[in-house]
Design an enzyme around this catalytic site. Structure first.
Site, mmCIF file in Angstrom:
data_model
loop_
_atom_site.group_PDB
_atom_site.id
_atom_site.type_symbol
_atom_site.label_atom_id
_atom_site.label_comp_id
_atom_site.label_asym_id
_atom_site.label_seq_id
_atom_site.Cartn_x
_atom_site.Cartn_y
_atom_site.Cartn_z
ATOM 1 C CG HIS A 269 -2.216 0.845 1.095
ATOM 2 N ND1 HIS A 269 -2.386 1.587 0.149
ATOM 3 C CD2 HIS A 269 -2.847 1.193 2.354
ATOM 4 C CE1 HIS A 269 -3.595 2.452 0.748
ATOM 5 N NE2 HIS A 269 -3.799 2.110 1.752
ATOM 6 C CG HIS A 308 -4.297 0.595 -8.244
ATOM 7 N ND1 HIS A 308 -5.589 0.442 -7.920
ATOM 8 C CD2 HIS A 308 -3.786 1.214 -7.206
ATOM 9 C CE1 HIS A 308 -5.976 1.414 -6.852
ATOM 10 N NE2 HIS A 308 -4.880 1.772 -6.557
ATOM 11 C CG ASP A 364 2.753 4.191 -4.224
ATOM 12 O OD1 ASP A 364 2.892 5.265 -3.484
ATOM 13 O OD2 ASP A 364 2.181 3.409 -3.532
#
Ligand code: CMC
Length: 428
Positions: A269, A308, A364
């Site tokens: 995460h 994702h 990210d």
């Protein structure tokens, strides 16, 4: 809530048929309970590990279309908000449903600024952490510890009290985050500067040394503000679900937010941006990228910053972040890891494994490269994510608390253990 159709199901065990209303594209799992083989049967459960196909709430905050790469807060496209709204205005939008008018925006910023200080005792327990304690561990603990300073936060149903804790949490996050960093560096804590913007004040608390006033670079200040906006909410992700689940027990919002931050800490995460940097450093050079890709395809490692649960074509936040990278590098100089990242992306997007698994760079993948260019140590990356996500957690918490359909979260299980047995070795 309108019924848009009926799902007709026939139970092959009994031959009985049932009609389950379809509302907003979903059936209610509780409607399955009427499906029984006998009167004393508990009723049919739905089994959904990791809640892959379960809507746990109704929410008016964030809309995502994972196939089309769409992200909207309260209806506004993330691209427009990232370009034209400040993070604090976006926080207001998430929490209150509308963007603030000019005077409301100024009053809201002043209110947040008014609460940036933490009790002096907070410094004492941060001091108790080991010198190399991970700042995310410190952040999770200090968010939880704030509940002890504000016992009135237990009155979770009181709207005025709720509002007060919301402001405090948003205001104090940068302070706790910067203090965690200064502790690790053995530097004296730098207090908030009320004259600066939300992002500017955070940069000041991070980097201020002997100068009477820290002046953040406006490009970096704006970039950080935009990065916070990009992270501000993402509907029912792991940490937000943690916030809602803990909040559903009527725990105070500091405890719930600490649980959310703990969920965010994990490498799958919010900890992924940290892992991306470690991965890029491990790869070391563009020449080593093909061999690394092969390791990923063999299943030895994951390509961090890729993939994702919801986005299956592209992550709109990643696209915006790539644009911010150029602005930041114009000030800081180019991060050499960018070349490795670009090569990874180029090869991966062309490779059958990644294409067929619908794996694309997520938020990210590039954020860490920007953070590093701005001078943040890798361990601070998830902390930065947490600062940005706080308004989303709080908006979702408030929405959950006000939702008459919500109760304490309590999923069912399918028991797979022993049948009855006794300590004397007998069974049944
Ligand atoms: N590298 C290589 N293979 C992957 C990756 C990856 N990053 N992500 C998924 N896969 C493969 C996985 O091995 C599986 O393959 P197969 O079906 O052949 O067994 C398939 O894709 C589906 O994976 P999954 O784990 O079932 O997918 P998920 O929806 O449960 O996981 C994810 C989503 C984000 C946890 C995962 O893609 C991942 O681990 N990515 C790397 C960590 C990361 O970047 N996380 C940040 C997410 S964005 C920020 C945030 O919101 O937290």
């Amino acid at each position: 809530m309108t019924i848009t159709g009926i799902l007709q199901v026939t139970d092959s065990r009994t031959g009985r048929s049932y009609e389950l209303p379809i509302i907003d594209g979903a059936i209610r799992a509780i409607d399955l309970r009427q499906i029984k083989v006998a009167d004393d049967d508990f009723g049919l459960l739905s089994y959904d590990p990791a809640l892959l196909n379960t809507a746990s709430c109704r929410s008016a905050i964030t809309f995502i279309d994972g196939e089309k790469g769409i992200l909207r807060y309260r209806g506004y496209p993330i691209e427009e908000l990232a370009r034209r709204a400040s993070f604090l205005d976006v926080a207001y939008l998430l929490l209150r449903g509308e963007l603030p008018a000019k005077e409301e925006s100024a009053a809201w910023a002043a209110e947040v600024t008014n609460h940036t200080y933490v009790h002096e005792n907070v410094k004492k327990f941060i001091d108790g952490f080991h010198h190399d304690a991970h700042p995310m561990g410190i952040l999770v603990s200090t968010i939880a510890a704030l509940s002890t300073f504000y016992p009135e936060a237990k009155a979770v149903s009181d709207p005025a009290g709720q509002q007060e804790q919301v402001v405090r949490l948003i205001a104090k996050m940068p302070t706790l985050a910067a203090f965690a960093y200064r502790h690790a560096m053995g530097l004296p804590y730098a207090y908030p500067d009320d004259e600066l913007s939300y992002a500017g004040n955070f940069l000041s608390m991070m980097w201020k040394m002997t100068e009477p006033r820290y002046r953040p670079d406006p490009v970096l200040e704006h970039a950080l503000d935009t990065l916070f906006t990009l992270h501000a909410d993402h509907e029912q992700n792991c940490s937000t679900s943690a916030m809602r689940v803990v909040g559903s027990s009527r725990a105070d919002p500091y405890s719930a937010a600490a649980a959310a931050a703990a969920a965010l800490y994990g490498p799958l995460h919010g900890g992924a941006n940290e892992q991306v940097l470690r991965m890029l450093n491990q790869i070391g050079s563009v020449d080593n990228v093909p061999a690394y890709i092969e390791r990923v395809k063999r299943g030895d490692v994951r390509l961090m910053g890729f993939g994702h649960r919801v986005y299956k074509n592209f992550d709109p936040r990643a696209t915006i972040i790539k644009g911010i990278a150029d602005e930041v590098f114009a000030v800081t100089g180019r991060n050499p890891l960018l070349d490795i990242a670009l090569e990874l992306e180029r090869i991966a997007l062309d490779d059958e494994y990644f294409v067929s698994h619908k794996l694309y760079p997520n938020v990210d993948f590039y954020s860490g490269i920007i953070y590093q260019a701005m001078g943040f140590p890798v361990a601070m990356f998830p902390v930065l994510f947490a600062i940005g996500r706080m308004p989303g957690w709080l908006a979702q918490w408030q929405e959950g608390a006000a939702d008459p359909e919500q109760k304490i979260s309590r999923p069912r299980q399918i028991y797979t253990g022993h049948g009855l047995r006794h300590l004397d070795g007998t069974a049944g």
